[in-house]
Design an enzyme around this catalytic site. Structure first.
Site, mmCIF file in Angstrom:
data_model
loop_
_atom_site.group_PDB
_atom_site.id
_atom_site.type_symbol
_atom_site.label_atom_id
_atom_site.label_comp_id
_atom_site.label_asym_id
_atom_site.label_seq_id
_atom_site.Cartn_x
_atom_site.Cartn_y
_atom_site.Cartn_z
ATOM 1 N N LYS A 188 0.866 -1.182 0.000
ATOM 2 C CA LYS A 188 0.000 0.000 0.000
ATOM 3 C C LYS A 188 0.901 1.230 0.000
ATOM 4 C CE LYS A 188 -3.767 2.171 2.534
ATOM 5 N NZ LYS A 188 -4.622 2.079 3.744
ATOM 6 N N LYS A 241 -1.946 -1.463 -4.023
ATOM 7 C CA LYS A 241 -2.693 -0.253 -4.338
ATOM 8 C C LYS A 241 -1.848 0.989 -4.109
ATOM 9 C CE LYS A 241 -5.940 1.266 -1.781
ATOM 10 N NZ LYS A 241 -5.467 2.577 -1.373
#
Length: 272
Positions: A188, A241
Site C-alpha cells: 500500500k 494499491k
C-alpha cells in the site's frame, strides 16, 4: 497454437484471464444514524448509508452480479485510540449482522484499520508524535476478532503496521475463527490519489502524513518483500494499491515461486 483459437468456445476453454461482476468488490460506507443516504462530492455515484439503507443497497449490488462488498465504517464519535473500531456494538459490527441476516449469500469483507475511528486520523495509536506499531497491532487484532464474531466472511487489514498479519491470524485461530481469511493490503503506497476516499470515510490525518508506515511509491522490490512477509504470516489474499500506477509490483509479486497467491488490486480513490 492456432488450433485452440479457431472459435469462441475453444478460446473460452483456454482463456487465462477473465473479468466479470463476480470478480469485483463493491466498497460500502456505513454511518451511524437512521435514514441517511448522502452523496460524496469527490466520489460521484458513491454514497454513505445508514444500516437500513446499506442493506437495501447491498441487495441491488448482489442483483447486479457483484457478490462481495468491502465495508468501511464512519462512527458517531472518535477518540485517540479508535475504540469504535473494536466495539462489539460499533457501526461496522452492527452493519455486518444486518447484512448477513438480510443477504446470507453476500460475502462481507471488512476494512481493519483505525484511521476512520481515531480523532487524529492516523492508522494506529500515536505516542509522542509517532504511530506506535506494537500497540496498534494489538488493537487491529482486536478489531478483526470483533468483525469475525459479528459474522464477517473475511477481514482486510489496511493499516501497514509491521507484523499485523501474523497477530491477526494467531488471534483469529485462537478465538475460534480459523476459517476467516485475511485479505492483506500488503503493498500500500503512500499516495495523494486516496483523497476522495478520505473524504468518504472522514479519515484524513489531522497532522503529518502516512509516509512513515505506507510504502514509498518508488519501491517495487520492497513490495515483493512485503507480500512475502504477509504470506509467511498467514495472509490468504494480497492487495496492491493504488493499482493504476503500480502494475510492476503486481507482476513482481506474482513471480514468487509456488504456491502462488490470489491477487487483489485497488485502483486509486477507493481506499485510503
Amino acid at each position: 497454437m492456432r488450433r485452440l483459437r479457431q472459435n469462441e468456445t475453444l478460446r473460452g476453454l483456454v482463456r487465462e484471464t477473465e473479468l466479470s461482476p463476480a470478480h469485483l468488490i463493491q466498497p460500502a460506507f456505513v454511518v451511524a444514524g437512521e435514514g441517511i443516504r448522502e452523496g460524496i462530492d469527490s466520489m460521484p455515484g458513491i454514497e454513505r448509508f445508514s444500516i437500513s439503507g446499506l442493506v437495501e443497497e447491498a441487495g441491488e449490488v448482489a442483483a447486479a452480479g457483484v457478490g462481495t462488498i468491502l465495508l468501511f465504517g464512519i462512527p458517531a464519535a472518535k477518540d485517540d485510540v479508535g475504540s469504535g473500531a473494536y466495539d462489539d456494538e460499533g457501526i461496522v459490527q452492527m452493519a455486518i449482522r444486518a447484512l448477513k441476516e438480510a443477504h446470507p449469500d453476500l460475502t462481507v469483507i471488512t476494512d481493519v484499520c483505525l484511521c476512520e475511528y481515531t480523532s487524529h486520523g492516523h492508522c494506529g495509536v500515536v505516542r509522542e508524535g509517532e504511530v506506535d506499531n506494537d500497540i496498534s497491532v494489538e488493537l487491529l487484532a482486536k478489531t478483526a476478532i470483533s468483525h469475525a464474531e459479528a459474522g464477517a466472511d473475511a477481514v482486510a487489514p489496511s493499516d501497514m503496521m509491521d507484523g499485523r498479519i501474523g497477530s491477526i491470524r494467531y488471534q483469529l485461530d485462537e478465538e475460534g475463527h480459523p476459517g476467516v481469511p485475511i485479505v492483506a493490503y500488503s503493498a500500500k503506497y503512500a499516495s495523494a490519489f486516496y483523497g476522495p476516499f478520505r473524504d468518504a470515510a472522514g479519515s484524513a490525518p489531522g497532522s503529518g502524513d502516512r509516509r512513515g508506515y505506507q510504502m514509498d511509491p518508488a519501491n517495487a522490490a520492497e513490495a515483493v518483500r512485503e507480500a512475502e512477509l504477509d504470506l509467511d504470516e498467514g495472509a490468504d489474499m494480497l492487495m496492491v494499491k493504488p493499482a493504476t500506477l503500480t502494475w510492476t509490483s503486481c507482476a513482481g509479486s506474482r513471480r514468487r515461486p509456488p504456491p502462488h497467491w490470489p491477487p487483489t488490486t485497488s485502483p486509486a480513490s477507493t481506499r485510503c
